[in-house]
Write a protein that holds these residues in place. Structure first.
Motif, PDB file in Angstrom:
ATOM      1  N   ALA A  81       0.838  -1.214   0.000  1.00 23.53           N
ATOM      2  CA  ALA A  81       0.000   0.000   0.000  1.00 23.53           C
ATOM      3  C   ALA A  81       0.867   1.256   0.000  1.00 23.53           C
ATOM      4  CB  ALA A  81      -0.927  -0.016   1.212  1.00 23.53           C
ATOM      5  N   ASN A  82       1.979   1.195   0.766  1.00 23.88           N
ATOM      6  CA  ASN A  82       2.859   2.369   0.817  1.00 23.88           C
ATOM      7  C   ASN A  82       3.454   2.672  -0.549  1.00 23.88           C
ATOM      8  OD1 ASN A  82       2.474   2.878   3.510  1.00 23.88           O
ATOM      9  ND2 ASN A  82       4.184   1.581   4.186  1.00 23.88           N
ATOM     10  N   ARG A  83       3.702   1.606  -1.340  1.00 26.04           N
ATOM     11  CA  ARG A  83       4.337   1.818  -2.643  1.00 26.04           C
ATOM     12  C   ARG A  83       3.319   2.112  -3.744  1.00 26.04           C
ATOM     13  NH1 ARG A  83       7.047  -2.994  -1.117  1.00 26.04           N
ATOM     14  NH2 ARG A  83       5.890  -4.113  -2.736  1.00 26.04           N
ATOM     15  N   MET A  84       2.115   1.542  -3.637  1.00 30.03           N
ATOM     16  CA  MET A  84       1.210   1.569  -4.793  1.00 30.03           C
ATOM     17  C   MET A  84      -0.048   2.425  -4.594  1.00 30.03           C
ATOM     18  SD  MET A  84       1.412  -2.509  -5.715  1.00 30.03           S
ATOM     19  CE  MET A  84       0.438  -2.276  -7.208  1.00 30.03           C
ATOM     20  N   ALA A  85      -0.340   2.812  -3.388  1.00 31.06           N
ATOM     21  CA  ALA A  85      -1.587   3.551  -3.159  1.00 31.06           C
ATOM     22  C   ALA A  85      -1.292   4.831  -2.377  1.00 31.06           C
ATOM     23  CB  ALA A  85      -2.574   2.671  -2.402  1.00 31.06           C
ATOM     24  N   SER A  86      -2.281   5.715  -2.383  1.00 32.48           N
ATOM     25  CA  SER A  86      -2.145   6.975  -1.629  1.00 32.48           C
ATOM     26  C   SER A  86      -2.404   6.747  -0.156  1.00 32.48           C
ATOM     27  CB  SER A  86      -3.124   8.017  -2.180  1.00 32.48           C
ATOM     28  OG  SER A  86      -4.462   7.555  -2.051  1.00 32.48           O
ATOM     29  N   PHE A  87      -3.148   5.701   0.185  1.00 33.45           N
ATOM     30  CA  PHE A  87      -3.416   5.416   1.594  1.00 33.45           C
ATOM     31  C   PHE A  87      -2.383   4.409   2.086  1.00 33.45           C
ATOM     32  CE2 PHE A  87      -5.684   2.220  -0.808  1.00 33.45           C
ATOM     33  CZ  PHE A  87      -5.393   1.048  -0.139  1.00 33.45           C
ATOM     34  N   LYS A  88      -2.358   4.276   3.436  1.00 29.28           N
ATOM     35  CA  LYS A  88      -1.513   3.241   4.045  1.00 29.28           C
ATOM     36  C   LYS A  88      -2.139   2.823   5.372  1.00 29.28           C
ATOM     37  CE  LYS A  88       1.651   6.652   6.058  1.00 29.28           C
ATOM     38  NZ  LYS A  88       3.057   7.072   6.168  1.00 29.28           N
ATOM     39  N   PHE A  89      -1.691   1.684   5.857  1.00 24.78           N
ATOM     40  CA  PHE A  89      -2.231   1.191   7.125  1.00 24.78           C
ATOM     41  C   PHE A  89      -1.111   0.507   7.887  1.00 24.78           C
ATOM     42  CE2 PHE A  89      -2.954  -2.059   3.936  1.00 24.78           C
ATOM     43  CZ  PHE A  89      -2.502  -3.209   4.521  1.00 24.78           C
ATOM     44  N   HIS A  90      -1.370   0.309   9.192  1.00 19.75           N
ATOM     45  CA  HIS A  90      -0.326  -0.230  10.072  1.00 19.75           C
ATOM     46  C   HIS A  90      -0.996  -1.068  11.140  1.00 19.75           C
ATOM     47  CE1 HIS A  90       2.729   0.372  13.477  1.00 19.75           C
ATOM     48  NE2 HIS A  90       3.266  -0.502  12.619  1.00 19.75           N
ATOM     49  N   ILE A  91      -0.496  -2.299  11.324  1.00 20.41           N
ATOM     50  CA  ILE A  91      -0.998  -3.163  12.388  1.00 20.41           C
ATOM     51  C   ILE A  91      -0.098  -2.993  13.592  1.00 20.41           C
ATOM     52  CG2 ILE A  91       0.295  -5.176  11.520  1.00 20.41           C
ATOM     53  CD1 ILE A  91      -2.061  -6.915  12.543  1.00 20.41           C
ATOM     54  N   THR A  92      -0.693  -2.832  14.768  1.00 16.24           N
ATOM     55  CA  THR A  92       0.104  -2.546  15.940  1.00 16.24           C
ATOM     56  C   THR A  92      -0.542  -3.145  17.177  1.00 16.24           C
ATOM     57  OG1 THR A  92       1.149  -0.804  17.257  1.00 16.24           O
ATOM     58  CG2 THR A  92      -1.060  -0.362  16.406  1.00 16.24           C
ATOM     59  N   SER A  93       0.237  -3.190  18.239  1.00 19.40           N
ATOM     60  CA  SER A  93      -0.256  -3.729  19.505  1.00 19.40           C
ATOM     61  C   SER A  93       0.644  -3.242  20.617  1.00 19.40           C
ATOM     62  CB  SER A  93      -0.287  -5.261  19.491  1.00 19.40           C
ATOM     63  OG  SER A  93      -0.685  -5.765  20.764  1.00 19.40           O
ATOM     64  N   ASP A  94       0.104  -3.192  21.804  1.00 19.99           N
ATOM     65  CA  ASP A  94       0.943  -2.801  22.932  1.00 19.99           C
ATOM     66  C   ASP A  94       1.668  -4.009  23.533  1.00 19.99           C
ATOM     67  OD1 ASP A  94      -1.330  -3.945  23.876  1.00 19.99           O
ATOM     68  OD2 ASP A  94      -1.651  -2.535  25.521  1.00 19.99           O
ATOM     69  N   VAL A  95       1.266  -5.197  23.021  1.00 16.06           N
ATOM     70  CA  VAL A  95       2.008  -6.413  23.398  1.00 16.06           C
ATOM     71  C   VAL A  95       2.710  -6.882  22.129  1.00 16.06           C
ATOM     72  CG1 VAL A  95       1.890  -8.732  24.331  1.00 16.06           C
ATOM     73  CG2 VAL A  95       0.292  -6.991  25.152  1.00 16.06           C
TER      74      VAL A  95
END
Length: 512
Positions: free
Chosen positions: A78-92
């Motif tokens: 997504a970072n390379r091919m689209a204008s949007f991006k997303f991120h998976i995260t957790s506090d663990v």
């Protein structure tokens, strides 16, 4: 400022006041729309990622990467091919690369409180406005296959997926939409103002100008004007009222002018009457004063003589002496006659000077009248042995006032006799020139008049310095002659040389 300008300004202000809140509402709505559109995109993207993770989790036998790895790789794509991006995260954390940023840490805290989503619009220094959206990831049956060793149970919070949606393209679309909205609004506003202005001008202002022009004409006293507006509304009623008012004003002004003219005429007439009466009163008053002055001036000497001889008559010796008695009576009689003649002359002079003396015109035989005057002075002529000759045509007749004519020549001839020398001459002659003018001349060889005094002999009570101390007289004779000639429209000239002669010339204009 004209009425139409005021109308446009006030209408614009009112319209702006009405539209401004609407614009604020639209702007706020557009802002909410922008936020909702970004949120919808983020929610859709989030659901797609969740669906993808679930599919990967449920198809582990066919797909090699685990859901977390698949999500990580999709994020990189997504970072390379689209204008949007997303991120998976957790506090663990399992993978340190999935460490949460500040926004994500804040979102996880909200999720732990039971919130189902968290979003904000932030400014990114590189790409501008960004919509940040994050929703939680909960443990389900397929997740336990990988995370059982971490002690999770179904339904526990595992972390979340953070979505970045750039807002520039959306904002540009909204701005374009706003521009179109504002352009349409401006065109609509201008059209309304223009249309309403034209209507107001044609329906109201134009007619008001007609009434204003008519009012200016009325102010300039022009009442021959009618507006005659036919609008079939209140303007027409106003026009009719104005026209009726102008007609009434014109009528009232005409009546006022007539009344004022009549009042002025009556005032002028009354003023003239009062002026005439005042002049008559002044004339009578002056005449009274002149009579008193004359009596005091001219009657003093004869009255003194009359009183003196009257006292003498009271004495016995006078009454016993016939000669003295006759002398006293003669002196009294003569002085009374002097006073009578003086009074008669003065009354005639006052009438000529101060009253509207009415001439009684008749035919006067000149020679016959002159001879009759000379006969009145026969005794004086004989006593001074004077030679009197009359050279006047027997048929000379003039149209004039006989009484005034008589007094003119009686005074002239009387002076010629009184101021003549012993054995002197008196010549009365007449002639007529080619223009029909008649001149009557009285010439005597008497004492004459000094040259510097000739112009003064027509003044009342004036007597020549060479005779006033030696011969009696009132000084009224030549004043009567002068005023009489003025009354008749004649002219008089006097030529004289002291000690030699005096010539009095009366010129009578031709009377047709």
């Amino acid at each position: 400022m004209t009425l139409i300008k005021k109308f446009v300004i006030y209408l614009s202000l009112v319209t702006i006041l009405i539209i401004s809140p609407l614009i604020m509402i639209v702007w706020h709505h557009q802002k909410e729309l922008l936020f909702n559109q970004a949120k919808i995109q983020a929610e859709t993207l989030f659901k797609m990622i969740v669906i993808t993770r679930q599919w990967v989790a449920e198809n582990r036998g066919r797909i090699e990467p685990v859901p977390a790895v698949a999500t990580k790789e999709l994020s990189e794509y997504a970072n390379r091919m689209a204008s949007f991006k997303f991120h998976i995260t957790s506090d663990v954390l399992v993978n340190p690369e999935n460490a949460p940023d500040e926004f994500e840490k804040k979102a996880i805290k909200y999720f732990k409180k039971g919130e189902k989503e968290f979003s904000e619009i932030i400014e990114d220094p590189k790409i501008g406005a960004v919509f940040r959206y994050m929703a939680p990831l909960h443990i389900n049956e397929s997740c336990l296959q990988c995370h059982y060793y971490q002690g999770y149970k179904v339904g526990d919070l595992r972390g979340g997926i953070s979505v970045f949606i750039p807002l520039n393209s959306v904002r540009e679309a909204i701005l374009l939409n706003n521009k179109m909205f504002y352009l349409f609004g401006f065109i609509t506003f201008s059209s309304i103002i223009f249309t309403v202005t034209i209507l107001v001008n044609n329906l109201v202002i134009k007619h008001i100008k007609v009434l204003a022009d008519a009012s200016n004409q009325v102010m300039n006293n022009n009442y021959n004007i009618q507006t005659n507006l036919k609008t079939h509304d209140e303007i027409e009623h106003l026009s009719q009222a104005f026209d009726n008012m102008v007609l009434k004003i014109a009528k009232n002004e005409e009546e006022l002018k007539n009344k004022l003219k009549e009042a002025v005429s009556n005032y002028v007439q009354l003023y003239e009457e009062l002026k005439l009466k005042n002049e008559r009163l002044l004339t009578l008053n002056k005449m009274k004063t002149d009579v008193i002055d004359t009596m005091a001036h001219d009657f003093r000497t004869p009255m003194t003589k009359i009183l003196s001889y009257s006292e003498m008559l009271r004495e016995k010796k006078i009454s016993e002496d016939p000669q003295l008695l006759e002398k006293a009576i003669t002196v009294i009689y003569n002085n009374i006659n002097v006073m009578k003649r003086s009074l008669d002359q003065f009354l005639l002079l006052s009438r000529l000077e101060h009253t509207d003396y009415i001439l009684e015109i008749s035919e006067v035989k000149v020679k016959e009248t002159i001879l009759g005057i000379i006969e009145l002075f026969e005794k004086e002529i004989v006593d001074k042995r004077l030679s009197v000759s009359v050279h006047i045509d027997d048929d000379l007749i003039i149209n004039t006032d006989e009484e005034v004519f008589f007094h003119i020549f009686k005074n002239i001839i009387s002076n010629s006799i009184k101021y003549n020398k012993e054995s002197g001459k008196i010549i009365v002659s007449s002639k007529q020139d080619k223009d029909g003018r008649i001149t009557i001349e009285v010439y005597d060889t008497g004492l004459g008049i000094r040259k510097e005094e000739v112009d003064k002999i027509f003044n009342r009570f004036y007597r020549g310095s060479n005779v006033k101390h030696t011969l009696p007289g009132t000084g009224l004779g030549m004043s009567i002659v002068y005023q009489s000639t003025l009354k008749l429209g004649w002219s008089i000239d006097v030529e004289s040389e002291e000690g030699e002669y005096t010539r009095v010339i009366i010129t009578i204009p031709y009377d047709g």
